[in-house]
Enzyme design. Structure first.
Site, mmCIF file in Angstrom:
data_model
loop_
_atom_site.group_PDB
_atom_site.id
_atom_site.type_symbol
_atom_site.label_atom_id
_atom_site.label_comp_id
_atom_site.label_asym_id
_atom_site.label_seq_id
_atom_site.Cartn_x
_atom_site.Cartn_y
_atom_site.Cartn_z
ATOM 1 N N TYR A 164 0.839 -1.207 0.000
ATOM 2 C CA TYR A 164 0.000 0.000 0.000
ATOM 3 C C TYR A 164 0.876 1.261 0.000
ATOM 4 O O TYR A 164 0.602 2.226 -0.721
ATOM 5 C CB TYR A 164 -0.892 -0.064 1.233
ATOM 6 C CG TYR A 164 -1.924 1.020 1.382
ATOM 7 C CD1 TYR A 164 -3.080 1.035 0.604
ATOM 8 C CD2 TYR A 164 -1.772 2.016 2.347
ATOM 9 C CE1 TYR A 164 -4.041 2.025 0.778
ATOM 10 C CE2 TYR A 164 -2.726 3.005 2.525
ATOM 11 C CZ TYR A 164 -3.859 2.997 1.744
ATOM 12 O OH TYR A 164 -4.807 3.981 1.921
ATOM 13 N N LYS A 168 0.873 4.089 -2.817
ATOM 14 C CA LYS A 168 0.393 5.431 -2.474
ATOM 15 C C LYS A 168 1.450 6.498 -2.757
ATOM 16 O O LYS A 168 1.121 7.619 -3.123
ATOM 17 C CB LYS A 168 -0.060 5.474 -1.010
ATOM 18 C CG LYS A 168 -1.391 4.750 -0.769
ATOM 19 C CD LYS A 168 -2.488 5.250 -1.696
ATOM 20 C CE LYS A 168 -3.883 5.009 -1.197
ATOM 21 N NZ LYS A 168 -4.916 5.397 -2.198
#
Ligand code: NAD
Length: 305
Positions: A164, A168
């Site tokens: 993640y 991101k």
């Protein structure tokens, strides 16, 4: 009311708008005159399954309040279909909010290729596909607004989120380059790292804190950055619970070595405190000027021990 920001005539595509932050954006734009595409695949927060209900409920809410909206149930990985739906219903697209997201939290020791790929596909490839399909419309009409959704996990790292975090922070680089390529066409791109109560955060924070993290508190910045009057681009913002702030890169003043035989590990060790010093920093939006640096490093006294 006269100074209220309005979006009449604007077509706003919001991915993952069936819940959480996306729903808050969709309801806002629906109330302020925009034509809204409420995209949502309708799966779990881990990216399992799909369901048309999530998007349908939000469309119903917008229409019931007198707004214009359509639902779209494609995965952002098929972003061209989402933009196709926008164009079919409303003729073009003016604003893209890349918001859809899922989590596959797992320690790096235990992460699998599928945990890695799924997160990257939804967050990076999904944002790419939607934006890529909207880009020709933006260029042609010399107007486009893009919001990409990053995360504090991407900016700072977080346990159990290598997949993640990587995705991101990739969205920050994606935003920065879109901002540079889009500027002459009045295409503005910004990234946000929000904190808000949603099904993603409801299990990791106490109820009294979640209450202060209303997704509606994220909406005003997104509204401002996507408005026709805005000129803000290339920004990265960290926000939540009413706190808004801008994040930027910092380059320390560093140390310039003479690049000759004296440029050894021990020469670096000797100057290490200067290499890592952050006094008198710059806040760059591009790389250091290595051509000028190369010229200067030729003429320095040697670093020889
Ligand atoms: P959420 O789970 O309520 O919303 C995400 C939505 O995206 C869901 O409705 C989901 O069905 C949809 N979605 C997932 N995969 C999709 C796909 N492939 N195609 C289309 N739709 C898909 O969570 P949220 O907190 O509202 O998250 C919104 C965004 O904000 C995400 O990108 C998330 O990573 C990011 N974010 C949230 C927080 C927070 O504090 N809530 C913090 C940092 C970043």
């Amino acid at each position: 009311m006269s100074n209220q920001l309005r979006y009449d005539g604007q077509v706003v595509v919001i991915t993952g708008a069936g819940g959480g932050l996306g729903r808050a954006y969709a309801r806002f734009f629906g109330q302020r005159g925009a034509s809204v595409v409420v995209n949502d695949l309708g799966g779990s927060f881990k990216g399992e399954g799909q369901n048309t209900n999530a998007a349908d409920v939000v469309v119903k809410e917008i229409v019931a309040a007198g707004g214009k909206a359509i639902a779209n149930y494609d995965s952002v990985e098929n972003g061209d279909k989402i933009i196709e739906a926008a164009v079919k219903a409303f003729g073009t697209v003016h604003v893209v909010i890349n918001n859809a997201g899922i989590l596959r939290d797992v320690s790096f020791k235990n992460i699998t290729d599928s945990d890695w790929d799924l997160i990257n596909n939804v967050h990076i490839y999904g944002a790419y596909k939607v934006t890529k399909a909207a880009w020709p419309y933006f260029r042609k009409q010399k107007f486009g607004r893009i919001i990409n959704t990053s995360s504090a996990a991407g900016l700072y790292g977080n346990f159990g989120q290598t997949n993640y975090s990587a995705a991101k922070l990739a969205l920050v680089g994606f935003t920065e380059t879109l901002a540079k390529e889009g500027q002459k066409y009045n295409i503005l791109a910004n990234a946000i790292a929000p904190l808000a109560a949603s099904r993603m955060t409801e299990t990791i924070m106490p109820p009294e804190i979640l209450e202060r993290l209303n997704p509606d508190y994220i909406v005003p910045l997104v509204a401002y950055l996507t408005h026709q009057s805005s000129t803000e681009t290339y920004g990265v913002y960290e926000l939540g619970a009413g706190f808004y702030s801008k994040i930027r890169w910092e380059r320390g003043s560093g140390h310039l070595f003479k690049a000759d035989d004296s440029f050894t590990p021990s020469a670096i060790l000797k100057e290490w405190n200067n290499v890592v010093n952050t006094r008198n920093p710059e806040y760059p939006n591009g790389p250091a000027n290595f051509i000028e640096i190369a010229e200067r490093s030729k003429t320095l006294p040697s670093n020889a021990q």
